[in-house]
Design a protein around this motif. Structure first.
Motif, short mmCIF file in Angstrom:
data_model
loop_
_atom_site.label_atom_id
_atom_site.label_comp_id
_atom_site.label_asym_id
_atom_site.label_seq_id
_atom_site.Cartn_x
_atom_site.Cartn_y
_atom_site.Cartn_z
N GLU A 176 0.70 -1.40 0.16
CA GLU A 176 -0.04 0.00 0.05
C GLU A 176 0.85 1.37 0.03
O GLU A 176 0.59 2.30 -0.72
N GLU A 179 2.36 1.72 -3.60
CA GLU A 179 1.09 2.22 -4.28
C GLU A 179 0.73 3.83 -3.94
O GLU A 179 0.72 4.54 -5.04
N ASP A 180 0.80 4.20 -2.79
CA ASP A 180 0.68 5.66 -2.32
C ASP A 180 1.84 6.37 -2.98
O ASP A 180 1.38 7.61 -3.65
N ARG A 182 3.90 5.67 -5.53
CA ARG A 182 3.94 5.75 -6.85
C ARG A 182 2.60 6.53 -7.45
O ARG A 182 3.01 7.19 -8.76
N THR A 183 1.70 6.48 -6.93
CA THR A 183 0.41 7.33 -7.24
C THR A 183 0.71 8.81 -7.24
O THR A 183 0.61 9.51 -8.24
N PRO B 285 -0.65 2.96 -11.19
CA PRO B 285 -0.74 3.54 -9.86
C PRO B 285 -1.62 4.88 -9.98
O PRO B 285 -1.78 5.65 -10.94
N GLY B 286 -2.51 5.03 -8.95
CA GLY B 286 -3.59 6.15 -8.93
C GLY B 286 -4.79 5.83 -9.52
O GLY B 286 -5.70 6.53 -9.64
#
Lengths: 266, 431
Positions: A176, A179-180, A182-183, B285-286
């Motif tokens: 998680e 992912e945070d 990378r986002t 991602p996102g």
């Protein structure tokens, strides 16, 4: 609160119009650490070593997990401007800075905008400049785990890597957090991918900032051909290239890394 | 009841092992032969025309990029052709992937032209695009929903607000919005929205009073999702009804049970939906909400492997991979993911689904396995001759009004203000 024996604390600091989460540890003149595109991996051997003479201040990038996302930050320059304000408001300027990969790019943008905010700058395998003849490895189209495995030359010979990521599967919390992170990097640097074409030109205007560039010769994430462009762009920059080393000299060549950084910033 | 015909327009002549190991997306395009593509595009258009002739009310199209299951890379091209060569069927686009369209104003013009050429038969729909669409078009997945919302708002405004006007948004900026091409249908064509699992999309549909079309989802989560819609609808002040929902179902019929079973199995060619796409390509991602990422974190880190995600049958021989793939066939029929049989045996199964879900739109999804043009046409013929008339009667008996018969959002809430589920979830146990 710090646990017994823990050398660092995590704190939420009201600054620059937000509540920024910082990891802080050590004693002495502050050294700001800007983490890479997958976030702060945890307190490692090199942190402990540098914390003997410096207070390490590690801001956790807004939106990448713990610090709240700031919607107005939509580019790396926005993030650089935000961190400049953080340093001013916290009374750190001029400060020593060390940036890793994506965080190295952020530091370079800050220097290009205002070199006087830094005392000394260390960039470790920084993104931001396109490596001639090749590309920066894609953190978005690959699994975070595969990307990490590619980031060190010999995962099995790198004890700290094995400790951090050596399990058969990452934990759900690790996944998680990646992912945070990378986002947030996607929001800021999806295209052009992890580079700013104007950065080499802007860095040419920087003078009087002692800069150390550290690279792994076998870096598969930001290939070492980018190092030469960085070196030429920043007047007087020193370049140290470790052989038999990938994208993470701080854990792959930990002792040598600690020695050159200590020498440079002390 | 609005009954539509749908196929993904697959490209099959790729060795099955490549698909089993690689999934349906990211197969190198050296395996694509444009001469075969030229034949297939035209066969698929012929099938759509035939579907209209045998009595389907609408033809549904979709869009994917670089997916061997779906040759519709630019859905508006096929829609434009159908606008001209069909006569009365609705042309339903489920949908245009808004976040990967760099110029939504141009999209509004394309769709307006299609609506005019078709004589007002277009039903556009919008999707976020799968994860792969973000990579194939280099659309930033972290802004996927923002792009979706802003492009939608711009297109609707371009269709309904006299120009010229300016659009200075967060992601799209136009100095002069004044499209000459405007839809024939007023104030704008009806819009339907397809989806799979996202509660965010369902709520958005309810807020906009757009019918939500579930794409062959498992029945139980579909019921849950439609309850989320009905609850959101109540907050908007209306009671949801069949006109707010559609369901797409894989149905394949043949003259005999044996033939239907044998050809029906080919739907699983290359791995079926359980081995469809590598997870790093499905979930950039996102792209997902924070809640969805939390769920995925457990799937991705499942110590047993990939938590039911694509593995390319790692460590399995080709025969083992095929055995697993085709071994799922009977279960897929038990769970109603695949309906196969003669017209006589499939009608009661469709009735069951209609009784449980009560949709106003029902889509028949063609057998997209490598069965060939003749068998596909045969399926369409049998559906038209024997299944559609029966299903139409069943739907009438169940009071399933389509969104073209009853305006979605026009059903008043009960005096108490409480919402009623549209579905009959208690019948799930009878399956």
């Amino acid at each position: 609160m710090a646990e017994t024996g823990q050398q660092w604390t995590e704190e939420r600091v009201p600054v620059a119009g937000t509540e920024l989460v910082l990891v802080r540890g050590g004693a002495g003149r502050p050294l700001v650490v800007l983490h890479d595109e997958l976030g702060h991996p945890g307190w490692l051997r090199w942190h402990s070593a540098l914390a003997c003479e410096h207070t390490l201040v590690i801001p956790l990038q807004p939106g990448s997990g713990k610090s709240p996302r700031l919607d107005w930050i939509m580019s790396v320059r926005d993030l650089a401007g935000f961190y400049s304000r953080v340093l001013r408001e916290m009374g750190f300027v001029p400060v020593d800075v060390i940036g890793f990969s994506f965080g190295g790019w952020v530091a370079a943008e800050m220097a290009a905008n205002n070199a006087q905010q830094f005392r000394r700058m260390v960039l470790v395998g920084p993104a931001g400049i396109r490596p001639p003849g090749t590309e920066i490895e894609d953190v978005f189209i690959n699994r975070a785990r595969d990307y990490l495995d590619a980031s060190v030359l010999n995962p099995s010979d790198t004890p700290e890597y094995a400790n951090l990521y050596g399990g058969l599967q990452p934990t759900p919390e690790q996944f998680e957090a990646w992912e945070d992170a990378r986002t947030e990097v996607a929001r800021l640097a999806w295209a052009p991918y992890l580079v700013n074409p104007s950065l080499p030109h802007l860095l040419e205007g920087v003078s009087g900032l002692p800069t150390l560039l550290i690279w792994g010769h076998q870096d598969r994430i930001v290939p070492v051909s980018a190092a030469e462009v960085y070196r030429k762009s920043i007047a007087g920059a020193e370049l140290v290239v470790f052989d038999q080393c990938g994208h993470h000299p701080e854990i792959e060549k930990s002792s040598e890394f600690i020695r050159v950084v200590q020498q440079f910033i002390t | 009841m609005h009954m539509m015909y749908f196929s993904e327009r697959p490209y099959h002549p790729v060795d099955e092992e490549i698909l089993l190991r690689n999934g349906y997306w990211g197969v190198p395009n050296k395996y694509f032969d444009p001469a075969v593509g030229a034949r297939l595009y035209n066969e698929y258009l012929d099938e759509d025309v035939f579907a209209e002739q045998v009595g389907f009310d609408g033809i549904m199209l979709n869009e994917h990029h670089g997916l061997i299951l779906c040759m519709g890379a630019v859905v508006d091209v096929e829609a434009a052709i159908l606008a001209r060569i069909t006569k009365k069927a609705r042309i339903i686009l489920l949908g245009n992937p808004l976040p990967v369209v760099a110029n939504p104003l141009r999209l509004s013009e394309e769709l307006a032209e299609i609506d005019m050429i078709s004589g007002g038969r277009l039903i556009p729909g919008w999707v976020r695009g799968g994860g792969t669409e973000q990579f194939a078009n280099n659309a930033n997945p972290a802004y996927n929903r923002e792009y979706f919302n802003e492009a939608h708002d711009l297109i609707v405004k371009a269709w309904t607000t006299p120009g010229p006007f300016r659009w200075e948004g967060k992601h799209f900026n136009y100095k002069f919005v004044n499209p000459w091409a405007l839809p024939l249908q007023k104030p704008h064509p009806p819009m339907w929205i397809p989806g799979i699992v996202s509660p965010e999309t369902v709520r958005w549909c309810a807020e906009h009073r757009y019918p939500y079309v579930a794409l062959a989802t498992y029945l139980e989560p579909t019921v849950e999702l439609w309850n989320i819609y009905a609850e959101a609808a109540a907050r908007e002040g209306y009671q949801a009804g069949p006109e707010n929902f559609g369901y797409l179902q894989k149905v394949f019929v043949a003259e005999t049970e044996e033939k239907a079973q044998e050809l029906g199995k080919l739907e699983l060619y290359g791995g079926g939906m359980y081995n469809a796409i590598k997870p790093q390509w499905m979930f950039p991602p996102g792209y997902n909400s924070k809640a969805a990422t939390k769920r995925l974190a457990h799937q991705f880190t499942d110590p047993s492997g990939e938590g039911g995600l694509f593995t390319g049958f790692e460590g399995k021989t080709l025969d083992e991979a095929k055995a697993i793939t085709y071994g799922s066939y009977s279960r897929a029929q038990q769970t109603y993911q695949l309906i196969r049989g003669t017209p006589k045996t499939v009608i009661p199964k469709i009735r069951k689904i209609l009784e449980i879900l009560r949709p106003g739109i029902f889509g028949f999804w063609q057998n997209d396995g490598p069965i060939g043009h003749t068998e596909r046409m045969n399926n369409i013929r049998l559906l038209g001759e024997e299944v559609l008339p029966a299903v139409r009667e069943i739907a009438k008996g169940l009071g399933l009004e389509s969104p073209l018969m009853r305006k979605p959002g026009s059903r008043p809430l009960s005096a108490s203000g409480n919402w009623e589920p549209v579905t009959q979830s208690e019948l799930l146990s009878s399956l």
